[in-house]
Design an enzyme around this catalytic site. Sequence first.
Site, mmCIF file in Angstrom:
data_model
loop_
_atom_site.group_PDB
_atom_site.id
_atom_site.type_symbol
_atom_site.label_atom_id
_atom_site.label_comp_id
_atom_site.label_asym_id
_atom_site.label_seq_id
_atom_site.Cartn_x
_atom_site.Cartn_y
_atom_site.Cartn_z
ATOM 1 N N THR A 176 -26.037 6.350 -11.186
ATOM 2 C CA THR A 176 -25.375 5.545 -10.190
ATOM 3 C C THR A 176 -26.308 4.847 -9.197
ATOM 4 O O THR A 176 -27.095 5.501 -8.513
ATOM 5 C CB THR A 176 -24.396 6.458 -9.424
ATOM 6 O OG1 THR A 176 -23.572 7.094 -10.397
ATOM 7 C CG2 THR A 176 -23.535 5.673 -8.485
ATOM 8 N N ARG A 204 -13.648 9.591 -19.548
ATOM 9 C CA ARG A 204 -13.980 10.222 -18.266
ATOM 10 C C ARG A 204 -14.241 9.150 -17.205
ATOM 11 O O ARG A 204 -14.933 8.174 -17.450
ATOM 12 C CB ARG A 204 -15.227 11.098 -18.431
ATOM 13 C CG ARG A 204 -15.717 11.780 -17.142
ATOM 14 C CD ARG A 204 -16.965 11.126 -16.589
ATOM 15 N NE ARG A 204 -17.474 11.783 -15.378
ATOM 16 C CZ ARG A 204 -18.404 11.256 -14.583
ATOM 17 N NH1 ARG A 204 -18.934 10.082 -14.867
ATOM 18 N NH2 ARG A 204 -18.803 11.896 -13.509
ATOM 19 N N VAL A 205 -13.649 9.310 -16.019
ATOM 20 C CA VAL A 205 -13.899 8.423 -14.888
ATOM 21 C C VAL A 205 -14.480 9.272 -13.766
ATOM 22 O O VAL A 205 -13.951 10.340 -13.457
ATOM 23 C CB VAL A 205 -12.595 7.738 -14.408
ATOM 24 C CG1 VAL A 205 -12.865 6.839 -13.207
ATOM 25 C CG2 VAL A 205 -11.961 6.939 -15.541
ATOM 26 N N GLY A 206 -15.565 8.816 -13.179
ATOM 27 C CA GLY A 206 -16.214 9.568 -12.104
ATOM 28 C C GLY A 206 -15.770 9.093 -10.730
ATOM 29 O O GLY A 206 -14.664 8.583 -10.550
ATOM 30 N N ASP A 207 -16.655 9.262 -9.769
ATOM 31 C CA ASP A 207 -16.291 8.958 -8.388
ATOM 32 C C ASP A 207 -16.391 7.476 -8.050
ATOM 33 O O ASP A 207 -15.699 6.993 -7.148
ATOM 34 C CB ASP A 207 -17.186 9.749 -7.428
ATOM 35 C CG ASP A 207 -18.673 9.462 -7.634
ATOM 36 O OD1 ASP A 207 -19.102 9.338 -8.802
ATOM 37 O OD2 ASP A 207 -19.403 9.365 -6.634
ATOM 38 N N THR A 227 -24.325 8.923 -4.832
ATOM 39 C CA THR A 227 -24.838 9.117 -6.186
ATOM 40 C C THR A 227 -25.066 10.605 -6.395
ATOM 41 O O THR A 227 -25.507 11.296 -5.484
ATOM 42 C CB THR A 227 -26.158 8.340 -6.390
ATOM 43 O OG1 THR A 227 -26.649 8.599 -7.703
ATOM 44 C CG2 THR A 227 -27.224 8.736 -5.382
ATOM 45 N N GLY A 228 -24.728 11.101 -7.572
ATOM 46 C CA GLY A 228 -24.924 12.524 -7.840
ATOM 47 C C GLY A 228 -23.853 13.031 -8.781
ATOM 48 O O GLY A 228 -23.387 12.298 -9.644
#
Lengths: 305, 305
Positions: A176, A204-207, A227-228
């Site tokens: 990210t 999959r969807v992240g933040d 980011t992380g």
Amino acid sequence: MRTETTPSAGDDRDILLVIHAGAGDRRKDADPERTRIAETDLARALDAGYALLEQGGDALDAVCAAIRVMEDAPEFNAGRGAALTSEGKVSMDACLMGGDGEVGSVAGLDTARHPIDVARAVKERTKHVMFARPSEELLRSWGIELRDPDYFVTQARRDSLERARRDGDAWEKHGTIGAVARDAEGHVAAGTSTGGITNQMPGRVGDTPQTGCGNYAADGVAAVSGTGIGEAFVRTVAAHQVADRIRFAGQDPREAAEAVLDDIAAHRGDGGLIVVPDHGPGVVAYNSETMNFGYATPWGRRVHA
Amino acid sequence: MRTETTPSAGDDRDILLVIHAGAGDRRKDADPERTRIAETDLARALDAGYALLEQGGDALDAVCAAIRVMEDAPEFNAGRGAALTSEGKVSMDACLMGGDGEVGSVAGLDTARHPIDVARAVKERTKHVMFARPSEELLRSWGIELRDPDYFVTQARRDSLERARRDGDAWEKHGTIGAVARDAEGHVAAGTSTGGITNQMPGRVGDTPQTGCGNYAADGVAAVSGTGIGEAFVRTVAAHQVADRIRFAGQDPREAAEAVLDDIAAHRGDGGLIVVPDHGPGVVAYNSETMNFGYATPWGRRVHA
């Protein structure tokens, strides 16, 4: 926890650009040459965005300019060089938010050269705020530059996927990218773009595209990008929580970022946050081992990879 | 703005279930028979969830039980009877969050009888927090009950789509259902499920599956679910903002909900919020013309449609 505050003239509202390009463990394959390339590309991204701010351009344009450079840079996990899913494809997400609350985000892109441009199109060309896997027809109607899926795939990411498949769930945390800016008018903006995590399950969807989790901006408060470990940023609604700690709890941006990183750690994650507040210096904070970042202000600039 | 507080014994931590089934304009085709059906189904949903709380069950299970009843009820915009996209299909989203911060959400379902079950599977069977358009294979591996796409389509929604196509962008605001609960252990949970908006562009994602926007829960603070113009709930990160106003600004849940609805109005939206705080009475607040809701406590119950 490491925290760094940008140089400033006290409580000023000068122009300010802070960028990041991933946070994570120290890479086993890190070498001086890769570090040098990352620092060069961070500097190019800063130059592209900060030049606009110096010319009186607005925070949104500066954020997009910086992100487009990092999306093109193959060593960062966004655009070209994005992480590969378990199916060996890219699946890119992005979010762009102005301090006026207007926002656009997108999940599951595999042909847009600049995912941040798609986020901007959602924000400015539709009455909606998020799309999942928009059709190529829709992307074309928005004037988005498309590339063949192969354009995005680099040998380094193929190698990462092979390692992840062989060794099990090695999450690719070096991910990210993002940028937060304050312009000469005092408006703020935040943008974030990601290739997700290596070997992730399809869908999959992240933040990043979930507004408030990985990306948030509000004039009078702050612009924030993270980011992380994206899942922990979602559980803590991290970017919005930073802003609310400033807005409602009266915390300074540094306290706010550190408190949210502690909350992220309590939710099985780590990573980094960049914050540009309404006034005063910007903040870079991370509780991961490493973070790639840079900032530019009238009082100095720096890149770190 | 209309606000209603659930009956309570002061600052208690008794079991409490609050549900909603959409907020919007008064329907031109509203009639006493439809209102009666909606009230009956709200009462059935309350019964299903509250019975579990009375037996000492946990807030998550109560929320899911109430939502499953509303997803099956064809007059509500979730599960069977979900709004139809511009392509004449359903595209359902859901989110489930426990007060411990564990969350799962999903966007773009068209075969899951109970989208809330998919959100729960994401939360409990994966290390991720959100999926967009998960494959049928993945849904089957999670044990999700699937139905033929035709199962979801009702004549009333076909008529709504025809009207929207004929009259332009008439947003179907009577939407989104949700439930928030506090159990005998003092834990809270929030769940939300939606069919989106009639005639929406394929791929549009609203506030429901974006954690913190339409749905949020944190033990010690509150559980919140929203319904209305989803885009405005995203711009304001509405559900998380309610919780942060309680947590960081010291507002009571009623003040917090009303302040967030004012913020939603300032971002070109309206709708309703239900809040179950860590202690004390629950809140139903809306600045739309109407809202379908219900609540059950040891001190009384009520449904309104």
